[in-house]
Enzyme design. Structure first.
Site, PDB file in Angstrom:
ATOM      1  N   LYS A 183      44.523  42.668  30.201  1.00  0.00           N
ATOM      2  CA  LYS A 183      45.717  42.260  30.978  1.00  0.00           C
ATOM      3  C   LYS A 183      46.550  41.243  30.476  1.00  0.00           C
ATOM      4  O   LYS A 183      46.117  40.513  29.639  1.00  0.00           O
ATOM      5  CB  LYS A 183      45.449  42.272  32.577  1.00  0.00           C
TER       6      LYS A 183
HETATM    7  C1  LIG Z   1      43.090  47.553  34.719  1.00  0.00           C
HETATM    8  C2  LIG Z   1      43.918  48.358  35.795  1.00  0.00           C
HETATM    9  C3  LIG Z   1      43.247  48.471  37.178  1.00  0.00           C
HETATM   10  C4  LIG Z   1      41.947  47.802  37.618  1.00  0.00           C
HETATM   11  O1  LIG Z   1      41.815  46.386  37.384  1.00  0.00           O
HETATM   12  P1  LIG Z   1      40.372  45.515  37.463  1.00  0.00           P
HETATM   13  O2  LIG Z   1      40.829  44.258  37.477  1.00  0.00           O
HETATM   14  O3  LIG Z   1      39.675  46.013  36.314  1.00  0.00           O
HETATM   15  O4  LIG Z   1      39.829  46.184  38.569  1.00  0.00           O
HETATM   16  C5  LIG Z   1      43.960  49.375  38.193  1.00  0.00           C
HETATM   17  N1  LIG Z   1      44.886  50.017  37.696  1.00  0.00           N
HETATM   18  C6  LIG Z   1      45.586  50.058  36.510  1.00  0.00           C
HETATM   19  C7  LIG Z   1      46.656  50.814  36.232  1.00  0.00           C
HETATM   20  C8  LIG Z   1      44.939  49.221  35.686  1.00  0.00           C
HETATM   21  O5  LIG Z   1      44.991  49.440  34.301  1.00  0.00           O
END
Ligand SMILES: *Cc1c(COP(=O)(O)O)cnc(C)c1O
Length: 387
Positions: A183
Site C-alpha cells: 500500500k
Molecule cells: C489491501 C486491501 C484490503 C485489506 O487490507 P489488509 O490491511 O491487508 O487487511 C482491503 N481492501 C482492499 C481493496 C485492499 O486492496
C-alpha cells in the site's frame, strides 16, 4: 532483457524508518501505547478526520466496523465483486449476505446507479471501494445511503492521499485504510479506521482489545482501573507500537511517495499510448486527485492474441513482476457454490476480471524501470501474439 527481477511493488524504507523502529525496540514498551496514540493523531490530522483508530489490518477494521454497526444474519451489504476478498469475507463471516454491485467498465468502481439497483429492505450497509488510488463518486452514494438509512463504509485501502471533490478521503464519513507492504505507506501489517462518528470509533477501539473499557497502555502506565471489565466480547486486533512508529515515519513521506507514483504513472501512460493492445483505466469525470496506488491495465485479448494469464507469465519470464487486482470474488469457489452465483451476472466486473493486470509501481522505481516494463510488454505481445 532485465537481468534483475522487478517486483510489482516494494516498500520504501528509509534510515529514519529503521531508527524509529529500533528506538521503540529499545524503549521497553513495544505493543500498543504512546506511539499508537501519536500515529492515530498524525493520521487523523493528515486526512482531516474527527478521529482514527489503528488496527492490525484493514481487514480487522472492516470486521469491527461491520460488527459495531450491528451487521448480522438477515442483513445485506452492497459491495463490488471486483475487490480484495477480505471485505466480502468479513461480510460473510458476520452472517450477512454480500450483494454485488457491478462496476463502471473503465474506472472499475461502483456507481450510484449500480448501488441503487442492489438496495433492498434488508440492506444494512454499503461498502464501496476506492480503486487503484482514484475515488468512488461519493456524492450520489452518500445521498442514497442517507435517504435509505443505511451505513456507508468506504474501503480506502488504495486511497491514502486521494481526494474527492477537493477533500481527502477519510475526512467525511467512515473510511478504512490499509498499511500492508504494497500500500501507499506501510507498517508491515496494519490498518486505520477514520470516522466523523466518534461513538462508532469508541466502539471499534473497545472491540479491538477484548471489549475492555480501557487499553493495555492505560492499565499499565496510567494506573487507571486496575482490572478493566469486559463491556462486550471483543477481539485482539490492536497494532503494536513497533508498527505505529514505522507508520508515523512513513506518513511524513506520503505526499512525496504519491508525487513519485504520479510521475511514474504519467510516464507509463505516455509510453503505452501507442500500444493498442494495452487499455489503461479511464479517469473519473468528476473532480478528484489520484494517489496512484496501482497502475492497472487491461489486455485487449483479441488484439493481443493471448489471454491475460499468458501475458503475465510472459512478463515474468522477462523478469517483470505483475499483480492481479482483482479476480472477481463472486466467481470464486465458496461464493459461487454457497450463493449460486454464475458468470454473466456482472458483465463489466467479469470482462475486466479476465483482462486486468497491475504493472510495477512503487516510489523507488526509476524511469529506466518503466522503460524495461514497456519494452517487456511490447516483446511479449510481439513474440506470443497470434497464437
Ligand atoms: C489491501 C486491501 C484490503 C485489506 O487490507 P489488509 O490491511 O491487508 O487487511 C482491503 N481492501 C482492499 C481493496 C485492499 O486492496
Amino acid at each position: 532483457m532485465r537481468t534483475e527481477f522487478l517486483p510489482f511493488a516494494r516498500p520504501s524504507i528509509s534510515d529514519g524508518d529503521i531508527a524509529a523502529v529500533t528506538d521503540v525496540l529499545r524503549s521497553g514498551w513495544i505493543t500498543t501505547g504512546a506511539r499508537n496514540a501519536a500515529f492515530e493523531e498524525a493520521f487523523s490530522r493528515y486526512v482531516g478526520s474527527a478521529g482514527a483508530v489503528s488496527l492490525c489490518s484493514a481487514t480487522g477494521g472492516m470486521h469491527l466496523a461491520l460488527r459495531a454497526l450491528g451487521v448480522g444474519p438477515g442483513d445485506e451489504v452492497v459491495t463490488p465483486s471486483l475487490t480484495w476478498v477480505s471485505t466480502v469475507n468479513m461480510i460473510a463471516l458476520s452472517g450477512a449476505t454480500p450483494v454485488f454491485a457491478d462496476v463502471d467498465q473503465d474506472t472499475l468502481m461502483v456507481t450510484e446507479a449500480s448501488v441503487a439497483g442492489c438496495i433492498s429492505e434488508r440492506t444494512k450497509a454499503i461498502v464501496p471501494v476506492h480503486f487503484a488510488g482514484a475515488p468512488v463518486d461519493l456524492s450520489g452514494i452518500r445521498h442514497l445511503a442517507a435517504a435509505r438509512g443505511v451505513a456507508l463504509i468506504e474501503d480506502a485501502a488504495h486511497a491514502l492521499g486521494t481526494e474527492y471533490d477537493g477533500e481527502r478521503i477519510g475526512k467525511q464519513g467512515t473510511a478504512i485504510f490499509s498499511f500492508h507492504p504494497i500500500k501507499n505507506i506501510t507498517t508491515g501489517e496494519g490498518g486505520m479506521v477514520c470516522s466523523d462518528n466518534l461513538a462508532l470509533l469508541d466502539q471499534i477501539r473497545r472491540l479491538r482489545f477484548h471489549g475492555l473499557g480501557v487499553e493495555a497502555y492505560d492499565r499499565q502506565t496510567q494506573g487507571r482501573a486496575p482490572q478493566a471489565e469486559v463491556l462486550e466480547p471483543g477481539f485482539k486486533y490492536n497494532m503494536t507500537d513497533v508498527a505505529a512508529a514505522l507508520g508515523t515515519e512513513q506518513l511524513k513521506r506520503v505526499d512525496a511517495f504519491n508525487r513519485r507514483r504520479s510521475e511514474l504513472a504519467a510516464l507509463y501512460r505516455e509510453r503505452f499510448a501507442e500500444v493498442t493492445e494495452i487499455l489503461p483505466l479511464g479517469d473519473p469525470d468528476y473532480r478528484f486527485k489520484h494517489s496512484w496506488h496501482l497502475f492497472v491495465v487491461r489486455l485487449d485479448t483479441r488484439k493481443g492474441g493471448m489471454g491475460r494469464d499468458k501475458f503475465m507469465a510472459g512478463l515474468k519470464e522477462r523478469n517483470i513482476g505483475t499483480g492481479l487486482h482483482f479476480r472477481a470474488v463472486h466467481l470464486q469457489k465458496y461464493y459461487r457454490e454457497s450463493m449460486g452465483l454464475r458468470p454473466g451476472m456482472l458483465p463489466n466486473t467479469e470482462w475486466n476480471s479476465d483482462r486486468i493486470c497491475s504493472l510495477p509501481l512503487f516510489p523507488d522505481m526509476t524511469d529506466a524501470d518503466i522503460s524495461d516494463v514497456v519494452d517487456a510488454v511490447k516483446d511479449v505481445l510481439a513474440h506470443q501474439g497470434g497464437q
